[in-house]
Design an enzyme around this catalytic site. Structure first.
Site, short mmCIF file in Angstrom:
data_model
loop_
_atom_site.label_atom_id
_atom_site.label_comp_id
_atom_site.label_asym_id
_atom_site.label_seq_id
_atom_site.Cartn_x
_atom_site.Cartn_y
_atom_site.Cartn_z
N ARG A 1 0.82 -1.21 0.00
CA ARG A 1 0.00 0.00 0.00
C ARG A 1 0.85 1.26 0.00
O ARG A 1 0.33 2.36 -0.11
CB ARG A 1 -0.90 0.01 1.24
CG ARG A 1 -1.98 -1.04 1.21
CD ARG A 1 -3.15 -0.66 2.07
NE ARG A 1 -2.99 -1.08 3.44
CZ ARG A 1 -3.16 -0.28 4.49
NH1 ARG A 1 -3.46 0.98 4.33
NH2 ARG A 1 -3.01 -0.75 5.69
N TYR A 2 2.15 1.10 0.19
CA TYR A 2 3.07 2.24 0.28
C TYR A 2 4.22 2.01 -0.69
O TYR A 2 4.53 0.87 -1.03
CB TYR A 2 3.63 2.37 1.69
CG TYR A 2 2.59 2.67 2.75
CD1 TYR A 2 2.10 3.97 2.92
CD2 TYR A 2 2.12 1.67 3.59
CE1 TYR A 2 1.16 4.24 3.90
CE2 TYR A 2 1.17 1.94 4.57
CZ TYR A 2 0.70 3.23 4.72
OH TYR A 2 -0.23 3.50 5.69
N ARG B 1 7.46 -0.05 1.28
CA ARG B 1 7.32 -1.17 2.21
C ARG B 1 6.11 -2.03 1.85
O ARG B 1 5.17 -1.54 1.24
CB ARG B 1 7.24 -0.69 3.66
CG ARG B 1 6.18 0.36 3.93
CD ARG B 1 6.71 1.33 4.99
NE ARG B 1 5.69 2.23 5.51
CZ ARG B 1 5.36 3.39 4.94
NH1 ARG B 1 5.90 3.75 3.78
NH2 ARG B 1 4.46 4.17 5.50
N CYS C 1 -2.88 -17.76 15.17
CA CYS C 1 -2.39 -17.00 16.32
C CYS C 1 -2.58 -17.85 17.58
O CYS C 1 -3.45 -18.71 17.62
CB CYS C 1 -3.24 -15.74 16.51
SG CYS C 1 -3.01 -14.49 15.25
N CYS D 1 -7.71 -12.10 19.04
CA CYS D 1 -8.20 -10.85 19.60
C CYS D 1 -9.52 -10.52 18.91
O CYS D 1 -9.61 -10.58 17.68
CB CYS D 1 -7.20 -9.73 19.35
SG CYS D 1 -5.54 -10.15 19.90
N CYS E 1 -9.70 -8.10 15.84
CA CYS E 1 -8.71 -8.37 14.78
C CYS E 1 -9.10 -7.76 13.43
O CYS E 1 -10.22 -7.93 12.96
CB CYS E 1 -8.54 -9.88 14.61
SG CYS E 1 -7.35 -10.30 13.32
N ARG F 1 -7.95 -8.72 10.63
CA ARG F 1 -8.05 -9.78 9.62
C ARG F 1 -8.95 -10.92 10.06
O ARG F 1 -8.73 -12.07 9.69
CB ARG F 1 -6.65 -10.30 9.25
CG ARG F 1 -5.89 -9.27 8.49
CD ARG F 1 -4.61 -9.69 7.84
NE ARG F 1 -3.93 -8.44 7.57
CZ ARG F 1 -2.93 -7.96 8.30
NH1 ARG F 1 -2.42 -8.68 9.28
NH2 ARG F 1 -2.43 -6.79 8.03
N ASP G 1 -9.67 -0.21 13.64
CA ASP G 1 -10.15 -0.39 12.27
C ASP G 1 -11.64 -0.74 12.28
O ASP G 1 -12.12 -1.41 13.20
CB ASP G 1 -9.38 -1.53 11.58
CG ASP G 1 -7.91 -1.16 11.36
OD1 ASP G 1 -7.61 0.04 11.26
OD2 ASP G 1 -7.08 -2.09 11.28
N ASP H 1 -5.88 4.17 10.29
CA ASP H 1 -5.65 3.48 9.02
C ASP H 1 -6.96 3.58 8.26
O ASP H 1 -7.97 3.01 8.68
CB ASP H 1 -5.27 2.01 9.28
CG ASP H 1 -4.29 1.50 8.25
OD1 ASP H 1 -4.17 2.14 7.18
OD2 ASP H 1 -3.64 0.47 8.50
N LYS I 1 -2.31 5.14 6.35
CA LYS I 1 -2.47 5.65 7.71
C LYS I 1 -2.38 7.17 7.72
O LYS I 1 -1.53 7.73 7.04
CB LYS I 1 -1.39 5.04 8.61
CG LYS I 1 -1.53 3.52 8.75
CD LYS I 1 -0.40 2.93 9.59
CE LYS I 1 -0.55 1.44 9.76
NZ LYS I 1 -0.17 0.66 8.57
#
Ligand SMILES: *Cc1c(COP(=O)(O)O)cnc(C)c1O
Length: 370
Positions: free
Chosen positions: A112-113, A116, A125, A129, A132, A134, A293, A330, A337
């Site tokens: 997206r940048y 990077r 995981c 969480c 999350c 994702r 998010d 974001d 961001k």
């Protein structure tokens, strides 16, 4: 299903200091959750929905031990125990809040940048969480990505030398067995244009014993490698998690932290101040405070955007610059961001700007003559 669950044969004596034991004994079902917490109806319904499919449930015994068994408002419990409200969609909610599918340039590689890119090496995981980003893919069962699966991403990186930094994420990359994770990182290191590696993991917080000597000895050969971790509440700063951060820092790995601002969990200036100061004592630099998010089914965990700005106004100047992260949103759709903060420029004139200081005093700054 996941390699970390493969247990050596033999009696399963309690070994809470062994991360494999922690993973084998993670709570994944409603029945297991009932043994840890006095569940509310809302939590039981949420856990049943998680068990039936969709975004799964997993809590290590270590992380569960930080949570209150009786108080459903406990900030640790709120992060990991599902609620029926997860089935509720509110305006603005998105399954893929950061437009990652649209920015996928090769399987598991999101760009997206300009300089990077993000490499997703697993969808697994130790702990899931509930907020999350994702949740649409995480825990879907595919687990660790093979080197063959990652080959097109590695080729893309070789063909795009303008990408100087690769963020290795997932899932949690530390859900991979150490040799497998190191193999991926070493393949990235072989690409001359990839100058910097970043490893994004919540293991120091939810499974600190995962940061063991074998892992640290492997990582320290891969400098410059930055570790991004994810503490959200001062109660997560235990002797174990602080020791995990110390092992990373002692190996010369810079450790940064990204906190997600969460309603009823850490949306309080005193709680954030305690967290950020504790992180600096642990040699972890608070990097971002992320506005949550807009993930589908997380409306009950998110704050208004203005709340983060208000909190930054309360913290700015009172907290050491080392302890103060940047507040970032974001943006939905994957546009990147955006840094946020209280309004500091109160007036712009020709040759002069008036700034509002943290004490609330307005000060004029004069430009040099042109
Ligand atoms: C957040 C993110 C980054 C890193 O952003 P920084 O501001 O450099 O920390 C890079 N790529 C993607 C896709 C991201 O979501």
């Amino acid at each position: 299903m996941i390699e970390l669950h493969a247990s050596p044969p033999g009696p399963d004596a309690p070994a809470p200091h062994d991360w494999r034991w922690q993973l084998r004994h993670a709570a994944r079902t409603v029945a297991e959750l009932e043994r840890l917490f006095e569940l509310t109806d809302d939590e039981r319904q949420g856990a049943l929905a998680a068990e039936r499919g969709g975004f799964p449930l997993a809590i290590t015994p270590y992380y569960a031990s930080l949570a209150s068994p009786s108080d459903p408002a406990c900030p640790i419990r709120r992060q990991v125990v599902p609620r029926a409200l997860e089935a509720t969609t509110v305006p603005g909610d998105l399954a893929d809040p950061l437009g990652e599918e649209a920015h996928t340039v090769a399987p598991e590689l999101i760009r997206r940048y300009p300089d990077r890119a993000l490499l997703l090496v697993t969808d697994h995981c130790a702990v899931f969480c509930r907020f999350c980003t994702r949740s649409r893919t995480v825990g879907s069962g595919a687990g660790a990505r093979s080197l063959e699966r990652l080959e097109p991403a590695l080729r893309w990186l070789r063909e795009h030398p303008e990408v100087r930094e690769v963020i290795v994420s997932g899932g949690d990359p530390l859900a991979l067995a150490t040799p497998r994770l190191l193999a991926v990182l070493e393949r990235l290191r072989e690409i001359p244009s990839v100058e910097v590696l970043r490893l994004a993991t919540r293991a120091p917080v939810v499974l600190p014993m995962r940061v063991d000597d074998e892992l640290v000895a492997g990582l320290r050969r891969l400098h410059p490698l930055w570790v991004m971790t994810h503490f959200n509440h001062p109660r997560e700063l235990t002797p174990e998690s602080v020791a995990a951060c110390a092992r990373l820092a002692d190996a010369g790995l810079p450790v940064m932290n990204q906190t997600v601002l969460l309603r009823g969990i850490n949306d309080d200036a005193a709680v954030l101040a305690e967290l950020f100061r504790g992180l600096v004592r642990a040699r972890v630099r608070p990097y971002y405070l992320l506005h949550a998010d807009v993930v589908r089914g997380t409306g009950h965990l998110r704050t208004p955007l203005a709340r983060g700005i208000e909190l930054m106004r309360e913290l700015q100047g009172r907290l050491s610059g080392l302890a103060l992260p940047r507040l970032v949103c974001d943006t939905p759709g994957g546009y990147g961001k955006v840094p946020l903060g209280p309004e500091v420029v109160v007036q712009r004139g020709p040759g002069s700007t008036t700034l509002r200081t943290w004490r609330g005093v307005d000060v004029e700054v004069i430009d040099p003559p042109t």
